[in-house]
Design an enzyme around this catalytic site. Structure first.
Site, PDB file in Angstrom:
ATOM      1  CE  LYS A  85      -3.723  -2.472   2.360  1.00 39.51           C
ATOM      2  NZ  LYS A  85      -4.411  -2.760   3.637  1.00 39.51           N
ATOM      3  CD  GLN A 129      -3.189  -4.568   6.631  1.00 38.73           C
ATOM      4  OE1 GLN A 129      -3.074  -3.588   5.909  1.00 38.73           O
ATOM      5  NE2 GLN A 129      -3.880  -5.642   6.252  1.00 38.73           N
ATOM      6  CG  ASP A 152      -9.154  -0.042   5.338  1.00 39.21           C
ATOM      7  OD1 ASP A 152      -8.834  -0.290   4.162  1.00 39.21           O
ATOM      8  OD2 ASP A 152      -8.422  -0.285   6.310  1.00 39.21           O
TER       9      ASP A 152
END
Lengths: 334, 334
Positions: A85, A129, A152
């Site tokens: 990412k 994460q 997200d």
């Protein structure tokens, strides 16, 4: 505010990212293999588009979009994901930073760290994460990220907006699937779609966009008839729903769940699964939910694993981050 | 906090609210008619349960739960709905008040009125009867109601929580359908369910609970395989999905959409539709989406219209209001 990306490059993309071949069947006839929906190549093109847009954005006097990636503990897969990412962010011109914590971090400490980033005007996107250590309440952590910075798309408010067809930040993997269907011009209107897997971050949001009304505000609705299958769908019913589907999206992590005899000739199969297995030679490799070599002989279009939805997820995360930066700027200047 | 109601009365309820009869078919054989799932009678029983619980609550020193019903304009159907709700509230011991406004009220004035009720500690539940006048943004109005007082379950946060299988306030009609399936012991685990209609207040939340994991926090998951059909589902596909379904929930407002040849023998059919039509004698009457007289000869269980989901919706709204009162009390005393 519609979330449709720029389609200017579509025609050239289609040529470069859809591949089909022929094979010789058991009776000696040449048959068409499914088009391979090359997510890696499409993701590269989307990142190149984003790179241009971000460059323009910066040229107009804005600072570069900024993304903070929080990772707790030392799970190697998580570290690889975050590394990918951050690399993609750098490529497109997003200022990305990884914030690493030991797994001795408490939930309260993590929540404080997130709150500081929420309050920081120089931060546009925050991602934590997953999974977080088991000592923490994942849902509470996700809901601590400010909805506007939640790249997200896991915050309750973003999920609520998604399910009400409102403009929102969509979970990157779900958005990747929808974007692939759009970019590869897979018709969904009035078609039968099956989503296999009902996870809240992947299967559920995909089913939500696939069945929704395209005319609603989000512009993400696909107007398909959608069947949601899951672990309690009896095997013969799963097979029957899949055989009747024009589009199968599978996100279970069960290798070879989707076999050739479950796929209608010409159907589109999007494989979100990703599992590391050890093959007959003792080598490990990544596979999806689909029996790729066999399904390719039946399907009309098929995503590979790796190189399908995975790289597209990272590209859509970058899209989400730039979108967050733009919206935050809109909010503060209005 | 699980939203399962008290089941103590279930066995006696089942006797009184499930009716089945025989009929003579064209070959002269006696056949079983579907059990009629009597929503009116079940709603009465649920209200009686609630009445007892609210009495206990008040006996423990709490004030009676309080519900404010806002209605803007003079739509006769809306006034009837609100009247029914206020009557039910009075029956169970909820202190209900109708707040009427002319349709000259502005959106800003309505929003201010809602905000005052949000801030009022003596108010537990607020509902704004829909539709609001076209001059107003319905979504904005729904999102002004404080989520904890939003007994209609329309606020983005309540929708987000529902879609994440978290404890929340569920839209009353959707909750009515799920509650009927539970109370009448209709098996949903691993069964095929079809939801016809994708509205955000009815079809979508029903599909969400039907497909979700029962083990999740809300306790409302039904673990069925769910197909969401809608206006763009081709007719022959709708027929085929329905014929394969163990449970059909229809919420379209299209009279006689669901015909006998679309129903699998023994299936459960829940009719959420309600439409006023004029019959051959020129009389108006209320009908559902289901060709009731014919489907009754095929289905295993069937809700009537009127007297099915409608009264159950009002009962579940009372359930939501008492739940809101309890949770608000929990929040203020903790």
């Amino acid at each position: 505010m519609r979330q449709i990306l720029c389609y200017s490059l579509v025609s050239s993309l289609l040529k470069s990212t859809m591949r089909s071949h022929t094979y010789i069947d058991s009776l000696g006839s040449a048959r068409m293999m499914a088009q391979v929906l090359d997510g890696k190549s499409l993701a590269k093109d989307i990142k190149d588009e984003l790179k241009l847009k971000i460059q323009e954005w910066v040229n107009r006097g804005h600072r570069a979009p900024s993304l903070k990636c929080i990772i707790v503990g030392d799970d190697p897969a998580s570290h690889t994901y975050v590394k990918n990412k951050v690399e993609a962010a750098k490529y497109v011109g997003i200022d990305a930073e990884t914030i690493k914590y030991e797994d001795t971090l408490t939930e309260a400490e993590l929540i404080n760290a997130i709150k500081e980033l929420n309050a920081d005007e120089n931060v546009d996107g925050i991602l934590v994460q997953l999974p977080v250590p088991e000592t923490m309440d994942e849902r509470k952590v996700c809901n601590t990220v400010a909805p506007k910075k939640d790249v997200d798309g896991f915050h309750i408010i973003n999920v609520g907006q998604l399910c009400l067809d409102m403009p929102t930040i969509v979970p990157a993997t779900a958005l990747a699937v929808i974007e692939m269907l759009k970019r590869f011009k897979i018709e969904t209107f009035g078609r039968n779609a099956v989503v296999v897997g009902r996870s809240k971050n992947v299967g559920m949001p995909i089913a939500m966009m696939l069945h929704s009304d395209k005319r609603h505000d989000s512009g993400l609705g696909m107007d398909a008839t959608v069947t949601i299958c899951h672990r309690y769908t009896p095997k013969e019913q799963l097979e029957s729903f899949c055989r009747n589907a024009d589009i199968i999206v599978t996100a279970t992590g069960i290798p070879s769940l989707i076999k050739a005899d479950m796929v209608k000739p010409g159907a589109t199969v999007i494989d979100v699964g990703i599992t590391r297995i050890t093959d007959e030679q003792g080598k490990t490799k990544l596979v999806g939910d689909v029996d790729y070599d066999e399904v390719r002989k039946v399907a009309g279009a098929l995503t590979p694993v790796p190189g399908g939805v995975g790289p597209m997820t990272v590209a859509m995360l970058m899209h989400n981050t730039f979108q967050a930066a733009q919206r935050l700027r809109d909010t503060t200047t209005n």
